[in-house]
Structure formats: C-alpha cells, structure tokens
Design a protein around this motif. Structure first.
Motif, PDB file in Angstrom:
ATOM      1  N   PHE A  14      33.426 -36.049   5.600  1.00 29.89           N
ATOM      2  CA  PHE A  14      32.627 -36.815   4.639  1.00 29.89           C
ATOM      3  C   PHE A  14      32.236 -38.146   5.263  1.00 29.89           C
ATOM      4  O   PHE A  14      33.088 -38.870   5.765  1.00 29.89           O
ATOM      5  CB  PHE A  14      33.457 -37.091   3.375  1.00 29.89           C
ATOM      6  CG  PHE A  14      33.898 -35.845   2.659  1.00 29.89           C
ATOM      7  CD1 PHE A  14      33.087 -35.249   1.702  1.00 29.89           C
ATOM      8  CD2 PHE A  14      35.141 -35.275   2.943  1.00 29.89           C
ATOM      9  CE1 PHE A  14      33.498 -34.097   1.048  1.00 29.89           C
ATOM     10  CE2 PHE A  14      35.543 -34.125   2.284  1.00 29.89           C
ATOM     11  CZ  PHE A  14      34.732 -33.530   1.329  1.00 29.89           C
ATOM     12  N   ASP A  15      30.921 -38.464   5.219  1.00 35.98           N
ATOM     13  CA  ASP A  15      30.458 -39.792   5.649  1.00 35.98           C
ATOM     14  C   ASP A  15      30.844 -40.805   4.573  1.00 35.98           C
ATOM     15  O   ASP A  15      30.729 -40.485   3.387  1.00 35.98           O
ATOM     16  CB  ASP A  15      28.914 -39.830   5.712  1.00 35.98           C
ATOM     17  CG  ASP A  15      28.395 -39.043   6.885  1.00 35.98           C
ATOM     18  OD1 ASP A  15      29.141 -38.906   7.875  1.00 35.98           O
ATOM     19  OD2 ASP A  15      27.244 -38.567   6.803  1.00 35.98           O
ATOM     20  N   GLY A  16      31.214 -42.017   4.984  1.00 38.27           N
ATOM     21  CA  GLY A  16      31.521 -42.993   3.934  1.00 38.27           C
ATOM     22  C   GLY A  16      31.531 -44.420   4.429  1.00 38.27           C
ATOM     23  O   GLY A  16      31.381 -44.687   5.618  1.00 38.27           O
ATOM     24  N   ASP A  25      34.202 -41.819   8.985  1.00 40.31           N
ATOM     25  CA  ASP A  25      34.254 -40.456   8.444  1.00 40.31           C
ATOM     26  C   ASP A  25      35.669 -40.148   7.979  1.00 40.31           C
ATOM     27  O   ASP A  25      36.642 -40.580   8.586  1.00 40.31           O
ATOM     28  CB  ASP A  25      33.896 -39.445   9.534  1.00 40.31           C
ATOM     29  CG  ASP A  25      32.434 -39.514   9.904  1.00 40.31           C
ATOM     30  OD1 ASP A  25      31.635 -39.943   9.048  1.00 40.31           O
ATOM     31  OD2 ASP A  25      32.106 -39.149  11.047  1.00 40.31           O
ATOM     32  N   TYR A  48      34.151 -45.088   0.045  1.00 40.17           N
ATOM     33  CA  TYR A  48      33.244 -44.437  -0.902  1.00 40.17           C
ATOM     34  C   TYR A  48      32.289 -43.523  -0.136  1.00 40.17           C
ATOM     35  O   TYR A  48      31.674 -43.927   0.843  1.00 40.17           O
ATOM     36  CB  TYR A  48      32.435 -45.463  -1.715  1.00 40.17           C
ATOM     37  CG  TYR A  48      31.507 -44.731  -2.663  1.00 40.17           C
ATOM     38  CD1 TYR A  48      32.029 -44.154  -3.840  1.00 40.17           C
ATOM     39  CD2 TYR A  48      30.159 -44.558  -2.361  1.00 40.17           C
ATOM     40  CE1 TYR A  48      31.201 -43.436  -4.682  1.00 40.17           C
ATOM     41  CE2 TYR A  48      29.336 -43.831  -3.196  1.00 40.17           C
ATOM     42  CZ  TYR A  48      29.861 -43.263  -4.362  1.00 40.17           C
ATOM     43  OH  TYR A  48      29.065 -42.530  -5.187  1.00 40.17           O
ATOM     44  N   SER A  49      32.200 -42.291  -0.616  1.00 39.87           N
ATOM     45  CA  SER A  49      31.330 -41.334   0.051  1.00 39.87           C
ATOM     46  C   SER A  49      30.311 -40.797  -0.926  1.00 39.87           C
ATOM     47  O   SER A  49      30.672 -40.281  -1.982  1.00 39.87           O
ATOM     48  CB  SER A  49      32.160 -40.183   0.613  1.00 39.87           C
ATOM     49  OG  SER A  49      31.322 -39.117   0.970  1.00 39.87           O
ATOM     50  N   ASP A  50      29.032 -40.916  -0.590  1.00 43.73           N
ATOM     51  CA  ASP A  50      27.965 -40.340  -1.411  1.00 43.73           C
ATOM     52  C   ASP A  50      28.093 -38.844  -1.496  1.00 43.73           C
ATOM     53  O   ASP A  50      27.844 -38.245  -2.536  1.00 43.73           O
ATOM     54  CB  ASP A  50      26.599 -40.688  -0.796  1.00 43.73           C
ATOM     55  CG  ASP A  50      26.103 -42.035  -1.284  1.00 43.73           C
ATOM     56  OD1 ASP A  50      26.583 -42.466  -2.348  1.00 43.73           O
ATOM     57  OD2 ASP A  50      25.257 -42.636  -0.582  1.00 43.73           O
ATOM     58  N   GLU A  51      28.453 -38.243  -0.364  1.00 43.51           N
ATOM     59  CA  GLU A  51      28.540 -36.786  -0.315  1.00 43.51           C
ATOM     60  C   GLU A  51      29.584 -36.267  -1.296  1.00 43.51           C
ATOM     61  O   GLU A  51      29.397 -35.224  -1.918  1.00 43.51           O
ATOM     62  CB  GLU A  51      28.908 -36.327   1.105  1.00 43.51           C
ATOM     63  CG  GLU A  51      27.749 -36.419   2.074  1.00 43.51           C
ATOM     64  CD  GLU A  51      28.180 -36.018   3.474  1.00 43.51           C
ATOM     65  OE1 GLU A  51      27.350 -35.425   4.173  1.00 43.51           O
ATOM     66  OE2 GLU A  51      29.338 -36.293   3.857  1.00 43.51           O
ATOM     67  N   GLN A  70      31.217 -48.191   8.436  1.00 48.91           N
ATOM     68  CA  GLN A  70      30.880 -46.768   8.276  1.00 48.91           C
ATOM     69  C   GLN A  70      31.940 -45.926   8.996  1.00 48.91           C
ATOM     70  O   GLN A  70      32.130 -46.087  10.192  1.00 48.91           O
ATOM     71  CB  GLN A  70      29.537 -46.495   8.945  1.00 48.91           C
ATOM     72  CG  GLN A  70      28.333 -47.012   8.208  1.00 48.91           C
ATOM     73  CD  GLN A  70      27.533 -45.889   7.602  1.00 48.91           C
ATOM     74  OE1 GLN A  70      27.749 -44.738   7.939  1.00 48.91           O
ATOM     75  NE2 GLN A  70      26.655 -46.209   6.671  1.00 48.91           N
TER      76      GLN A  70
END
Lengths: 267, 364, 296
Positions: B241-243, B279, B256-259, B277
C-alpha cells in the motif's frame, strides 16, 4: 506422417533418376566389349584389365593419392587451428578479416584460385629460387589452401554446438588451457576433424583446374590424365575407372552407414 | 564475522553494460550462501569471477586471506558445479571424477582411494564404469558434484544446481546437498533463480538485481523483513500500500493510504518523518478474513468484497476488492473439513492484520 | 608464470599459422594478379613486362583492360557466363526446392538415406560425372539410341556440344549445393506453422507462399549463391559438353593463359570476373554469418 503431394513425390523421383542414371550408364558401358558406345558388343571385362596394365594411369593415381593425403592432413591441422581460433579465442585483433579470409577460398572460382597461385609460385621462384620445380609440393600447397577452409568451417560449427562449460570445467579442475585442448576439445571434435579430412581428401582427388595451373611438366594427376583422354571423346577404359570409383565410394558409404546405425542403436 | 570469502567493491563491465556494480560481500567458512536473482541480474558473472573465468574490471576477491583476483581458474582452490553439469562425454564416471586429481599428479593409489570414497558419498559406486550417456539426470548431477568435491576445494560454486532436475527429484536432492555440505564443511556458494531452492538450501542469501545486492540476510530475515519493494515483490507474494506518514509514536507509525482508505499502523523504529511517502507491505498469509469486523481495536481492519477465490486444498486464496478498487490477496488455511464454501463471490468481508505483521518499505 | 606463457604462445600460434598461410597463399596472389594484369605481354620467362622499367620508372598500364572492352569476344563470354549461371541457378532451384521439401518431410528413417543419396555423387569424381553425361548425350549415346529405338526421331539429335548439354551438366553438378542448404532451413521449419495457417483459412498454396517460402528464404539465398558463384567460373563442363566453341569466361581465361600464353590478359580477365563476383560472394558470407548466430 504427413502427406506428401504427388508433385513432391514426382520431383523426388525425377531428381534421383537425374542424379543416378548417368552413373548407372557408365557402369553398364564399362562392361561393353565394343569400344564404340553405340554398339553393345557383349559382356566383357577387358577394359578393366587394360586399365590395370596402364602404368600411366597407375602413376597418376599414385601421385594424386599422395597429394590428397598430404594436403588433407595439412588442411586438417591448419583448419582445426583456425576453427578453434574462431570459436574459442574470443575477440582478437583482425578476427573479422580472418574469418572472411578463411571462407573465401571456398567460394572462389577455381580458375581464379589456380591462376593466382601459379603467378605467386612464379614470382616466388624469381625472388627466392623456390619452388625450383612445380609439381607435388605446389599442388599440395594449392589444395591445402582451399580445403582448409572446409575443415575450419566444419570444426568451427562443431565447436559452436559444443557446450563451452566442458572446457571450463576441465580448467576449473586444474587442467591448463593447452592440456584441456588435448584432454577435452580434440577428442570431442575428432568426428568433425575426420569428416573434414575426408572432405579435403575428396576435394584434392577431384581437382582438375587448380592442379592444371600449378603443376609442372612431368607431374600429371589422375584428373589431369582423365581430362586429356576424355577431351577427345568417350573412352572405354575411363568407363572402367569411373565404375571402380563408383563402386569404392558406394561401398565406403554403405560401410559408414552401417557403422553409424550400429553406433546409434545402444543409446 | 570473520570473512572466509571477501569480495571487495567488485565491478564487471562488458563494454557499456555493467553486469556487476560495485558489490561487497563477506561469506564465513562453512556457510551455505545463495545468490538469488532473475536472469541478467549479474549473479552468474559474479560466480564466474569467483571461479576465475572472468577478470573483474575493478575490485578484488580474497579467499582464506589470499587475494585470488587474478589467479587462473586452474590455480584457484575453488571448484564449480556447472549448470549443464559439463560431464565429459568421452570419459567414464570414474575418469570424470578423477580428472582433477590426475591433473594435480596425485599418486595413482591415492586417486583410487579418494574416488572410491567420494563415489560412496554420492552413492554411485555401482555406476563407476558407466559412460555419461547411460546416466539419468539425477545421476549426472551427482557425478558433477563428486567431480567438483574430490579436490577438497576451499569453496564449491554451484550454478543453478537443481535446475536440470524434475520437481520431485529436486526436492530430494536439495536435502542431500545440504547433508553433504554439512558433512564436509566446505563453503558453498549457490547461484539460483529459484527462490524456493534458495530458501531451503541457504544459511544466508543475497537478493541481486541490476548488478547490485538488494538485501543480504537469512532466508527468514529476507522473507519477513524485506528492505525494499524489489525484495518484497521478488520473494513470495505481498500486498503493498502506498501511503504518507501521519504520526510517529515511540514504537509505531501511522500511515494514511488512499488505496486502503484507512490509516494503517505498523511497528517500526525506522527513521521516518511525518509527511514522508512510504510503502506498507503485508504478506497474504498474515491477513485474517471474516464476515464480521474483528473487535481488537489495535488491528488494522478494512472492508471489501470477495472479487475472486480459489480452492487449493490445504488453503484457499482470496482476492478482495477494496472501495478504492485495490485488490488485496489473502491466503487462509483450510482447518475445517467442509464441502460448503465459507465465503462466496461478492460477499462483503472484513480483512484485518496485526500491526506487527506489516512491513515498512523505505526506498522504492 | 611459465605455464601461462606457454598457453599464450599456443594461442598465438594457433591463430598465426592459418593466418599466415592464408596471407601468403591466398591474399598475396591476388595482389600479384592485379600487378600482372597491368603489365604487357613479352616473349620472355615469365612472359610479362616488369612493373618497373630498368631506369626505375613504373611501367604499368590499363592496356589489357581497354583491350578487353574493345573486343566483343570478352563481353559476349562474360554475358554468356552470367546468363548460363543464372539459368542453372533457376533450374537447380526449381528442381531442388521440391526435392529438399520432400526429403525434409520424409519419415526420419528414410530422410537420412535420401540425404545420403544426394551427397553420394559428390564423393565420386566431378570430372567422371560430367564424363558420364558425354556417354549419354552424344550422337551415338544412350539417349539418342533410346529415342531412335522408340521411333520418336529418325536421325540422332544434336544434344552434345550445345548450350542445352552445358546446362544439363551444370545443373547436374551443382544440384546438391542447392538441396543441402534448402533442406537445412526446411527441416527446421515447424510444420505446425503451416497447419496453423491452414487452420486459419489459408489454402495449401496460400500457406506455402505465406509461411514456407519466407521461412526458407535464408536457405534459398545460400543455395542460389552456392550454385551461381562456381557456375560463373566453370571451365570443365562447357569444355566437355558445350564443345570447343562454347565461350565461357572460365574457358577464355584458361585459353588466354595456356594457349596464347598471354598472362597479363588472363590476369585482367580474372580481375574482372572477380569484380563481378564480389557482390554475390559478400552476400553469401553475410547470409552465412547471419545463420551462425542463432536468433535471440
């Protein structure tokens, strides 16, 4: 098995008939008692006995075989080195030029090769006094030059197909490069070297044009002798000679074929 | 750690192409070390530099305190088992095995004795007079191993040792190889593209990509604590997850991750700053799946629907679609015997994991 | 280390020995031909003028080349050689392609036998094989006898000493050179490709032109060049089958040299023949070099 069309089958039949009818006809004529090809004079082996009494033919045959054995051996040694250099030595200075020069003699028309070598020998003689007489040595050199190309190509393609890690493994286990050549490389390319030798031998025995250029008085190879006879037309003792060669080659091929099949079976 | 093999800042260039890029590595005596990577990653070039078939463009290699960088292959105390096995086709099994000793001019009696010993070790005594073309794949592998071991090298290099064997044989041979290594105590360096092979064989391993080591560690470290996205992705399956980091407490960070559509918490003492940023990665088998929301408030929970599922016998695989559209892979053990499905397509589910199960991946 | 020095010595020797041999016995002769082609014929031993006069001034001229251009004889024989070589190549292709195809599609057991039968005549003296045709083609030969006996003709046909006889001899001698490379590329061709094309709606003929022909191109090119190049310089076949008047460039060269003893002119003929062949020879070497490196 996939279906082959009638067209393909008739092309095969025609092609093989085309290749073999002349050979069969020579064998038949060789037993013709009449010296005229038009007439069937009955069965006879007299052309064979005449052939064997002809010392000219036997001398020429002896010279040709001597040249063929020597030049095939030289060509195999030089051609194997060239094949090794091309397939195993990586990049070296002048490699592209070398590989171009190796294969060129194969495609050069015989008249050009013959003429150029003769002019070389004449020039060398003027400059150094060698070769004093043209004959065995000059023909052998000429034959070696064009047949080493065939050996080099055969050896090279065998080496390219061979797993290079075999030689690396031998080196890894302590074999020094020259030792590895004798322990591993040469035994494994031996079949290619034998094939190359046989090809060089045949090419030498077969050659008329180049030998005509570079031979001198008194050195007549078998093809030169045959040519001087057949220039004048059909000659019955040549029929006998051709038949003997056809029989010898066919026998050799059949023996090789059986040997190959027997070798292939156990595995 | 005392380095038995010490590779120092080694590079190898082929024209413009950099096959190995400034690599450092220490391997201890008696270790079974694997180099894992895809084709063209530089692992084979590295192995060939250890064997002496390639000379490094820069850097040096020491084995047992001796610099061997420019030693010829036939002078090195190193032997190699080739990927193709490179069994000499014109020599019998025993001639193949004794080749190295014969080149060292060892006495005939001694050669015979050592060949018999090693044949017994690899269980080939009955086949010693066979020609290579009469051997099976597994037998050829053992001939290659025996031939490389008989000189008692300080280091044995193995290039894809099991790739030529079929699956069943490969599993058995793996354990044989480890047993032999333990019995002889020789340092093994294995190169492989097969992660399973690297994981089961190695004491330690390195993951290699683009001529560089991405991570070095025990198989467990590499699987559970991958350093970066490449290693995490290369070994096994993982959800990433990108965050953006929103908070850093003493031992946990919030991302916090949008995905995910959620804030994910993970344990970590890594030096991260708020706003950075990063992961977050979670292995499929670390994720729980259920129809109800789990009650532990510390767990990370996300709602989704079953997008796809597969029954594999011992476990089931689920692909869960989150509201952001992201697909998450979940693997769960089938502990109970049942013919009915526990979950079905389009079911609403909750997935959850413990914060300590998540990995923080710093560099991308 | 003395051992490494030995190894280096061996490497150098293995390269140098064939390299030097070819430089001396293959490349140097061409320089000599070129030099002599610029000389004048004289009555001496050797029969050409030195490149430099006794006072040291160069005495070379393009006289032989301008003579070649001015006399139609040479242009005609070059042209005839090219046409005959091209016709031979075409005939070999027309006969050789279906044969190679048929051999490549035979069951494995017969395939090797068929291939062997193609190669076998090659091991029998070339000269004797051409000679065999003399016995078949002459006015009292087997073919005329057969036709007379069947009653198709009343008087023997003149086949011997025509271009037709030369063409037969050329095709006969060079057919294996066409079949072997064609066979090599057709044998590698996966028949599933042809069936896939037919499965997708191509007719048998369509599938041949869309799949087989393009994939056999490498073999076709190699085969054509292997026939064309030696056929261009052929001497024996036109002499024995085409008769004494058949003008082939190889024969012209041979006669200028042996009959007229005009070495400079013969050298000039050789240089021009070589120039005509440079393009096909380079093409052939390229094709073979490409064949050596397997497609990645």
């Amino acid at each position: 098995m996939r279906r082959r069309s009638r067209f393909i089958l008739s092309a095969l039949a025609f092609g093989y008939a085309f290749l073999y009818i002349p050979l069969i006809s020579v064998v038949i004529y060789s037993f013709n008692d009449s010296s005229l090809s038009a007439v069937w004079g009955g069965f006879s082996t007299r052309w064979y006995s005449e052939l064997f009494r002809n010392t000219q033919v036997l001398d020429a045959l002896f010279l040709s075989v001597k040249i063929a054995v020597t030049s095939a051996t030289l060509a195999t040694i030089l051609g194997t080195m060239a094949g090794l250099a091309l397939a195993r030595f990586g990049r070296f200075k002048g490699r592209t030029f070398f590989s171009g020069m190796i294969s060129s003699p194969m495609v050069m028309p015989e008249v050009i090769t013959g003429l150029s070598l003769l002019l070389l020998f004449v020039t060398l003689q003027q400059l150094t006094g060698w070769p004093g007489q043209r004959g065995f040595s000059t023909i052998t050199i000429a034959h070696t030059t064009f047949s080493m190309a065939y050996v080099a190509i055969i050896v090279q393609s065998r080496l390219v197909a061979m797993d290079e890690s075999l030689e690396e493994a031998a080196m890894d286990l302590g074999g020094r490069p020259l030792r590895v050549v004798f322990d591993i490389t040469l035994p494994l390319i031996a079949p290619a070297m034998i094939a190359g030798w046989l090809l060089a031998f045949t090419l030498s025995l077969d050659d008329l044009v180049i030998a005509s250029f570079v031979s001198g008085p008194g050195s007549t190879t078998l093809p030169m002798l045959i040519f001087s006879k057949v220039k004048l037309g059909v000659s019955p003792d040549i029929n006998a000679l051709a038949s003997i060669i056809i029989a010898a080659v066919s026998l050799g091929v059949v023996v090789a074929w059986i040997a190959m099949r027997r070798n292939a079976k156990p595995s | 750690m005392k380095a038995f093999i010490h590779i120092k800042e080694i590079s190898k260039h082929f024209g413009d192409f950099v096959a190995v890029d400034n690599v450092d590595l220490k391997i201890a005596q008696g270790e079974l070390f694997s180099i894992l990577g895809g084709s063209g990653c530089g692992k084979t070039t590295l192995l060939r530099m250890l064997a002496g078939f390639e000379i490094p463009t820069s850097g040096s290699i020491e084995i047992d305190g001796t610099d061997i960088t420019h030693q010829a292959p036939y002078d090195r105390p190193v032997n190699m088992m080739f990927q193709s096995y490179a069994i000499f086709p014109h020599m019998s099994v025993s001639k193949n095995i004794s080749y190295g000793l014969r080149k060292d001019r060892v006495a005939k009696k001694e050669i015979a004795k050592r060949v018999d010993e090693i044949l017994e070790l690899v269980q080939l005594t009955e086949l010693k007079d066979r020609k290579p073309d009469q051997l099976s794949g597994g037998q050829r592998q053992r001939v290659a191993l025996a031939r490389a071991l008989i000189k008692r090298p300080k280091v044995l290099l193995l290039d894809e040792p099991l790739a030529a064997l079929d699956k069943k044989l490969r599993e058995r041979t793996q354990f044989e190889l480890v047993n032999i290594q333990e019995e002889l105590g020789i340092t093994f360096v294995v190169v492989t593209h097969d992660q399973e092979e690297a994981m089961t064989l190695s004491d330690r391993m390195a993951v290699m990509d683009s001529g560089q080591f991405q991570q070095i560690g025990t198989p467990k470290e590499i699987y559970e604590f991958p350093h970066n996205r490449f290693v995490a992705d290369f070994i096994g399956t993982i959800n990433i997850f990108d965050g953006i980091v929103t908070a850093v407490d003493d031992d946990r960070i919030s991302v916090y991750s949008d995905e995910a559509g959620e804030t994910l918490t993970a344990l970590g003492k890594q030096l991260v700053d708020v706003g950075q940023q990063i992961d977050i990665a979670v292995r499929p088998e670390k994720i729980f799946i259920g129809k109800e929301k789990p009650d532990d408030a510390n767990d990370v929970c996300i709602e989704g629907t079953v997008h796809d599922l597969g029954y594999l016998g011992n476990r089931s695989l689920y692909r869960i679609k989150l509201s952001s559209g992201k697909i998450v892979q979940v693997s769960s053990q089938n502990r109970r015997r049942s013919v009915t499905r526990f979950l079905d397509w389009e079911d609403k589910v909750w997935i959850s994991w413990k914060p300590r199960s998540a990995v923080v991946l710093l560099d991308k | 280390m003395s051992n490494d020095a030995n190894n280096e010595l061996w490497r150098r020797f293995a390269i140098a020995a064939p390299y030097l041999w070819l430089l001396v016995f293959f490349l140097a002769p061409f320089a000599i031909i070129l030099k002599i082609s610029l000389a004048d014929p004289i009555l001496a031993q050797p029969p050409y003028s030195p490149a430099f006069a006794s006072d040291g001034t160069p005495s070379m001229s393009l006289g032989n080349y301008s003579f070649l251009l001015s006399d139609d004889l040479y242009a005609i024989s070059y042209l005839r050689s090219v046409t005959m070589a091209a016709a031979t190549t075409l005939l070999c292709l027309l006969l050789g392609f279906p044969m190679a195809y048929g051999i490549a599609r035979s069951p494995a057991a017969t395939r090797n036998m068929l291939l062997l039968l193609v190669v076998l005549p090659f091991w029998i003296s070339f000269l004797l094989r051409v000679y065999a045709w003399m016995g078949l083609l002459n006015n009292h030969g087997a073919i005329n006898n057969l036709l007379l006996w069947v009653g198709l003709i009343d008087a023997p046909l003149q086949i011997m000493y025509t271009d037709f006889a030369t063409a037969i001899g050329l095709v006969y001698s060079y057919l294996p050179f066409m079949i072997l490379p064609l066979y090599a590329s057709l044998e590698r061709l996966d028949m599933d490709l042809v069936e896939a094309a037919q499965d997708l709606g191509a007719s048998r003929t369509r599938a041949f032109w869309d799949i087989t022909w393009p994939l056999a191109k490498a073999g076709t090119i190699a085969g054509c060049l292997l026939v064309f190049i030696p056929a261009m310089g052929e001497y024996v076949i036109p002499y024995l089958l085409g008769g004494p008047d058949s003008l082939f460039i190889g024969r012209v060269l041979f006669d200028e040299f042996f009959l007229n003893r005009d070495w400079p002119l013969a050298s000039a003929v050789a240089i021009i023949l070589l120039m005509l062949l440079v393009v096909p020879i380079v093409l052939l070497q390229r094709a073979q070099a490409r064949d050596e490196e397997p497609a990645a």
